[in-house]
Design an enzyme around this catalytic site. Structure first.
Site, PDB file in Angstrom:
ATOM      1  CE1 TYR A  81      -6.396 -23.867  31.412  1.00 12.89           C
ATOM      2  CE2 TYR A  81      -5.294 -23.216  29.669  1.00 12.89           C
ATOM      3  CZ  TYR A  81      -6.087 -22.605  30.536  1.00 12.89           C
ATOM      4  OH  TYR A  81      -6.246 -21.372  31.552  1.00 12.89           O
ATOM      5  CG  ASP A 106      -1.421  -6.735  -2.357  1.00 15.03           C
ATOM      6  OD1 ASP A 106      -2.635  -5.809  -2.076  1.00 15.03           O
ATOM      7  OD2 ASP A 106      -1.396  -7.209  -1.502  1.00 15.03           O
ATOM      8  CB  SER A 107       3.022  -7.955   0.890  1.00 14.75           C
ATOM      9  OG  SER A 107       2.341  -8.078   1.450  1.00 14.75           O
ATOM     10  CB  THR A 135       0.558  -3.524   6.447  1.00 16.15           C
ATOM     11  OG1 THR A 135      -0.779  -3.643   5.357  1.00 16.15           O
ATOM     12  CG2 THR A 135       0.650  -2.559   6.399  1.00 16.15           C
ATOM     13  CG  ASP A 136      -2.316  -7.853   3.521  1.00 14.14           C
ATOM     14  OD1 ASP A 136      -2.813  -7.035   4.876  1.00 14.14           O
ATOM     15  OD2 ASP A 136      -3.100  -7.102   2.553  1.00 14.14           O
ATOM     16  CB  THR A 152      -1.185  -0.351   1.455  1.00 15.74           C
ATOM     17  OG1 THR A 152      -1.889  -1.784   0.549  1.00 15.74           O
ATOM     18  CG2 THR A 152      -1.767   1.363   1.660  1.00 15.74           C
ATOM     19  CE  LYS A 160      -2.628  -5.260   8.289  1.00 17.93           C
ATOM     20  NZ  LYS A 160      -2.780  -4.961   6.746  1.00 17.93           N
TER      21      LYS A 160
END
Ligand code: ASP
Length: 290
Positions: free
Chosen positions: A250, A49-50, A81-82, A12, A152
């Site tokens: 647990y 775009d990542s 960022t993705d 972006t 993220k």
């Protein structure tokens, strides 16, 4: 005068929207400001775009950093960022450098009203030039987060990243020459059955299973499937929750340990998947948790 290399990879932060959705299009010379007292070189490495990132892109980025790092006081990488968490972990586990390697990105394109692109670029450049950081970090919205600990947490808020659990790698891996042995990554849900876990692991060399909270496995056929898989490949249990897993806490977590699964601890799912990828491409598998 300090010298920084800025590597652009898209995202972006390099994005524009001509009406068909944001696509990375801007080269570094359109984005990088003069912050005074710092010499800048720009390397436009690729523009994606990542979401489109693959290990081949990491190979190019790793090579670009290692080939140039000696000639600069620091490196700033502009990245989508993705998948920032994956790329941060790859670099944090493979780079052995005393220089700062600072990732950044933005939630809004640089020409959008209220964009965080310029602020984040300047913040990353100041972080890289400060002399206070060695190794891989994300500098974003005023936070500096370790490269293998990036998560993220928002797809809308400009303050989109947090530190997952304070994880810092204590070992480095050689960058895989081929990297062709891949991990499966699956998510446990109340709808999961054994085949949902075993099918993705076919033809893979390890599996990360993202469970719940402090981590655990359900009292059904899934645990038997995990136990079977763990005889042939590493099975890592992670959590979507910040803070990570503690399989001893647990009974359901101890069930996972009894099935020879490995506790990811402070590693996020992204970090565990990256480390598993590096491990399975660099050494034969031996499960010492049997
Ligand atoms: N889809 C974009 C990317 O990861 C999102 C961003 O950069 O903020 O490249």
């Amino acid at each position: 005068m300090k010298k920084l290399l800025i590597i652009t990879t898209g995202g972006t932060i390099a994005g524009i929207d001509h009406g068909s959705g944001i696509v990375p299009a801007l080269s570094g010379d359109k984005l990088i400001p003069d912050i005074g007292g710092v010499g800048i070189s720009i390397l436009d490495l690729y523009s994606i775009d990542s979401t489109d990132v693959t290990p081949m892109h990491w190979q190019k980025l790793y090579s670009a950093v290692t080939e140039n790092v000696r000639d600069f006081d620091g490196i700033v990488i502009l990245h989508g960022t993705d998948t920032m968490a994956y790329t941060g972990a790859v670099l944090a586990f493979t780079l052995d450098t005393d220089k700062p390697v600072i990732l950044t990105g933005s939630m809004l394109p640089s020409d959008a009203e209220g964009s965080d692109a310029q602020t984040n670029i300047e913040f990353a450049m100041h972080t890289a030039a400060s002399g206070n950081y060695k190794g891989v970090y994300l500098a974003f919205a005023g936070r500096v987060i370790g490269g293998a600990d990036i998560v993220k947490v928002s797809s809308t808020d400009k303050d989109a990243f947090r530190s997952y659990a304070g994880f810092v790698p204590d070992k480095r891996y050689a960058f895989p020459e081929h990297g062709g042995r891949l991990p499966a990554v699956v998510r446990l849900t109340p709808f999961s059955d054994g085949p949902d876990i075993s099918a993705p692991a076919e033809n893979k060399a390890g599996i990360v299973i993202e469970t719940y909270g402090a981590g655990g496995l359900p009292d059904n056929g899934i645990t038997a499937v995990i136990s079977g898989l763990a005889r042939t490949m590493p099975v890592i249990v992670t959590s979507p929750c910040m803070g990570g897993t503690d399989l001893g806490k647990y009974e359901v977590g101890r069930r996972a340990l009894a099935a020879s699964a490995i506790d990811a601890g402070k590693r996020s799912t992204e970090c565990a998947a990256v480390e598993l990828w590096l491990q399975i491409n660099s050494q034969p598998f031996e499960n010492d948790n049997k």
